[in-house]
Design a protein around this motif. Structure first.
Motif, PDB file in Angstrom:
ATOM      1  N   UNK A 172      50.029  33.756   9.566  1.00 31.60           N
ATOM      2  CA  UNK A 172      50.766  32.721   8.387  1.00 31.60           C
ATOM      3  C   UNK A 172      50.526  33.570   7.295  1.00 31.60           C
ATOM      4  N   UNK A 197      49.290  32.579  23.013  1.00 34.98           N
ATOM      5  CA  UNK A 197      50.154  31.187  22.959  1.00 34.98           C
ATOM      6  C   UNK A 197      50.190  30.579  21.682  1.00 34.98           C
ATOM      7  N   UNK A 198      49.155  30.689  20.869  1.00 36.90           N
ATOM      8  CA  UNK A 198      49.168  30.103  19.486  1.00 36.90           C
ATOM      9  C   UNK A 198      50.015  30.934  18.608  1.00 36.90           C
ATOM     10  N   UNK A 255      44.090  25.308  26.348  1.00 32.90           N
ATOM     11  CA  UNK A 255      44.506  26.213  27.379  1.00 32.90           C
ATOM     12  C   UNK A 255      43.980  26.279  28.862  1.00 32.90           C
ATOM     13  N   UNK A 275      45.998  32.766  14.214  1.00 26.66           N
ATOM     14  CA  UNK A 275      47.134  32.034  13.461  1.00 26.66           C
ATOM     15  C   UNK A 275      47.367  32.105  12.011  1.00 26.66           C
ATOM     16  N   UNK A 276      45.988  31.973  11.576  1.00 26.06           N
ATOM     17  CA  UNK A 276      45.797  32.192  10.067  1.00 26.06           C
ATOM     18  C   UNK A 276      46.084  33.501   9.627  1.00 26.06           C
ATOM     19  N   UNK A 297      53.006  24.501  15.332  1.00 29.32           N
ATOM     20  CA  UNK A 297      52.408  25.523  14.753  1.00 29.32           C
ATOM     21  C   UNK A 297      51.439  26.538  15.325  1.00 29.32           C
ATOM     22  N   UNK A 298      50.888  26.200  16.530  1.00 30.88           N
ATOM     23  CA  UNK A 298      49.908  26.801  17.259  1.00 30.88           C
ATOM     24  C   UNK A 298      48.410  26.690  16.818  1.00 30.88           C
ATOM     25  N   UNK A 319      52.446  32.930  19.100  1.00 27.05           N
ATOM     26  CA  UNK A 319      53.845  32.607  19.625  1.00 27.05           C
ATOM     27  C   UNK A 319      54.162  31.312  18.966  1.00 27.05           C
ATOM     28  N   UNK A 320      53.708  30.350  19.255  1.00 29.81           N
ATOM     29  CA  UNK A 320      53.949  29.027  18.658  1.00 29.81           C
ATOM     30  C   UNK A 320      54.318  29.283  17.171  1.00 29.81           C
ATOM     31  N   UNK A 321      53.476  29.855  16.403  1.00 24.87           N
ATOM     32  CA  UNK A 321      53.554  29.769  14.895  1.00 24.87           C
ATOM     33  C   UNK A 321      54.555  30.595  14.672  1.00 24.87           C
ATOM     34  N   UNK A 330      57.440  31.307  16.524  1.00 23.48           N
ATOM     35  CA  UNK A 330      58.528  30.524  16.844  1.00 23.48           C
ATOM     36  C   UNK A 330      58.847  29.269  15.821  1.00 23.48           C
ATOM     37  N   UNK A 331      57.783  28.562  15.477  1.00 23.03           N
ATOM     38  CA  UNK A 331      58.080  27.578  14.488  1.00 23.03           C
ATOM     39  C   UNK A 331      58.506  28.052  13.087  1.00 23.03           C
ATOM     40  N   UNK A 332      58.241  29.255  12.801  1.00 22.20           N
ATOM     41  CA  UNK A 332      58.749  30.023  11.666  1.00 22.20           C
ATOM     42  C   UNK A 332      60.230  30.543  11.783  1.00 22.20           C
ATOM     43  N   UNK A 356      40.703  31.105  18.255  1.00 19.00           N
ATOM     44  CA  UNK A 356      41.460  30.215  17.503  1.00 19.00           C
ATOM     45  C   UNK A 356      40.651  29.504  16.265  1.00 19.00           C
ATOM     46  N   UNK A 357      41.298  29.108  15.256  1.00 13.27           N
ATOM     47  CA  UNK A 357      42.667  29.567  14.703  1.00 13.27           C
ATOM     48  C   UNK A 357      42.700  30.808  14.114  1.00 13.27           C
ATOM     49  N   UNK A 396      44.845  32.061  24.501  1.00 14.42           N
ATOM     50  CA  UNK A 396      44.890  30.987  23.288  1.00 14.42           C
ATOM     51  C   UNK A 396      45.453  31.560  22.495  1.00 14.42           C
TER      52      UNK A 396
END
Lengths: 68, 346
Positions: A19, A40-41, B272, A15-16, B264-265, A43-45, A47-49, A11-12, A37
């Motif tokens: 993005x 999950x992260x 976690x 995600x970067x 946004x993750x 996935x969240x990003x 779904x957020x988009x 992380x992160x 991590x």
């Protein structure tokens, strides 16, 4: 489908990466990560988009299929 | 052009997010043979914030250590935050810090000015707490590390453990949540200067003012909310006390921006690990995913979680507000039957 290998990253960074990749607004991405991590992260990003995420687990790695 | 080495780039995890998970720690210590001493009233077996050793009827020593890799690039600020975080364990036991030793690891690309600034930040923060740093130990290593081993004092009858919460208590938290999430989003360049300065100020603020008010009231239990997050530390307090802690989600203070970043993750790996450790004891059916992430988010130099009888807690809150010390009533404590969850977020 655009493929992204984020194995070995924590992380992160994954995600970067997703993005940045999503700036090109493609319909589908496939991303491989190797920790919970990141799974999950990302996935969240996604779904957020407004994307849907399917996860396949195999040998400690996770392949995320990210589609609109 | 920026030529200075950024401290946070030298670290693979930031601040309290680097902490080994509570579950892993418990496994490592499982079956570890320990010795008892009647004067050691809080020791290894208690999962508490610090050890307490009784000297005489009026004095006990409180000892703790805490250190981590850089969470900010400014070395002076890193020193201040690491010191405030280490000193906090003394406050969480109801004690007053008096002496401290530096613990430091220097990475080869750090110049002497950077090292000196970290040490100056730590020294000044310790002095603000009423403690003097009298020495320390420094080694070379792959990642920078800084922190303190702290010695404080407390009256043996006034020790506040994390296992004394009682049904009827009200829970108070003295710093807002979201530190881990926001510092993770900051690594992606998403955090503006205003929010970052707010966070820096919060992390470098001692829990001294909160502790000094707290000890004037009847308090049953106290801990500080750091690496194991609000839910991990609440779980430990509930287990130790044999009670259920109820957290009222609408009243839990957090930095607003953290909600969007969590959605946004931008969540540190430690969150976690905390969830894996505590979720079997936590019931949070109606809580949104980002809010739950914030409640599992590791806090660097977080606030005190205080459990006190309702009337005492109400008066304490009034004094916190009057003194300008951040505080929020976040829940209450009830009896726990065998199959009840330890923590209910509702």
């Amino acid at each position: 489908m655009k493929k992204i290998d984020a194995r070995g990253l924590s992380c992160p960074e994954p995600v970067i990466m997703i993005r940045q990749a999503m700036a090109s607004k493609e319909a589908a991405y496939e991303m491989t990560v190797d920790n919970v991590a990141s799974r999950e992260n990302v996935t969240r990003y996604a779904e957020h988009q407004g994307y849907k995420v399917e996860v396949r687990a195999s040998g400690g790695e996770y392949t995320l299929t990210i589609t609109r | 052009m920026e030529t200075e080495v950024k401290l946070t780039k030298l670290a693979s995890c930031a601040g309290c997010g680097a902490k080994v998970g509570a579950g892993t720690l418990a496994q490592l210590l499982d079956g570890f043979k320990t010795h008892k001493d009647p004067r050691l009233i809080v020791g290894f077996d208690k999962s508490d914030d610090a050890s307490v050793y009784v000297i005489d009827e009026n004095t006990a020593i409180v000892q703790t250590t805490d250190f981590f890799p850089p969470i900010v690039d400014d070395p002076y600020l890193f020193g201040q935050i690491a010191a405030a975080n280490a000193l906090s364990d003394i406050y969480a036991m109801g004690g007053e810090p008096k002496l401290a030793l530096n613990i430091m690891c220097v990475q080869d690309s750090m110049d002497s000015g950077t090292v000196r600034e970290i040490l100056r930040g730590g020294y000044e923060k310790a002095y603000e707490a009423g403690a003097i740093i009298s020495g320390g130990h420094t080694i070379h290593g792959a990642e920078p590390i800084y922190g303190l081993a702290v010695t404080g004092f407390v009256h043996p009858d006034k020790v506040l453990t994390n296992s004394g919460a009682k049904p009827g208590d009200m829970l108070i938290l003295t710093k807002p949540l979201g530190v881990g999430v926001i510092t993770t989003a900051a690594k992606a360049g998403l955090v503006d200067d205003e929010l970052m300065s707010r966070l820096h100020l919060q992390m470098s603020t001692l829990n001294k003012a909160a502790r000094d008010i707290m000890v004037r009231y009847k308090v049953n239990s106290c801990t500080d909310v750091t690496g194991f997050a609000l839910l991990g530390h609440s779980f430990e307090m509930a287990q130790g006390s044999g009670c259920t802690l109820h957290l009222t989600v609408d009243r839990i203070p957090y930095h607003q921006e953290a909600f969007e970043f969590a959605d946004m993750g931008f969540i540190p790996a430690g969150a976690y690990r905390n969830r894996e450790y505590a979720e079997h004891g936590v019931s949070a059916p109606g809580v949104s995913r980002p809010m739950l992430d914030i409640m599992y988010d590791p806090q660097t130099s977080g606030g005190l979680l205080i459990s006190a009888p309702e009337e005492e807690a109400e008066r304490m809150l009034g004094e916190f507000y009057a003194a300008g010390v951040f505080a929020a009533a976040v829940g209450y404590v009830t009896d726990r039957s065998e199959n009840d969850p330890y923590v209910v977020a509702e």
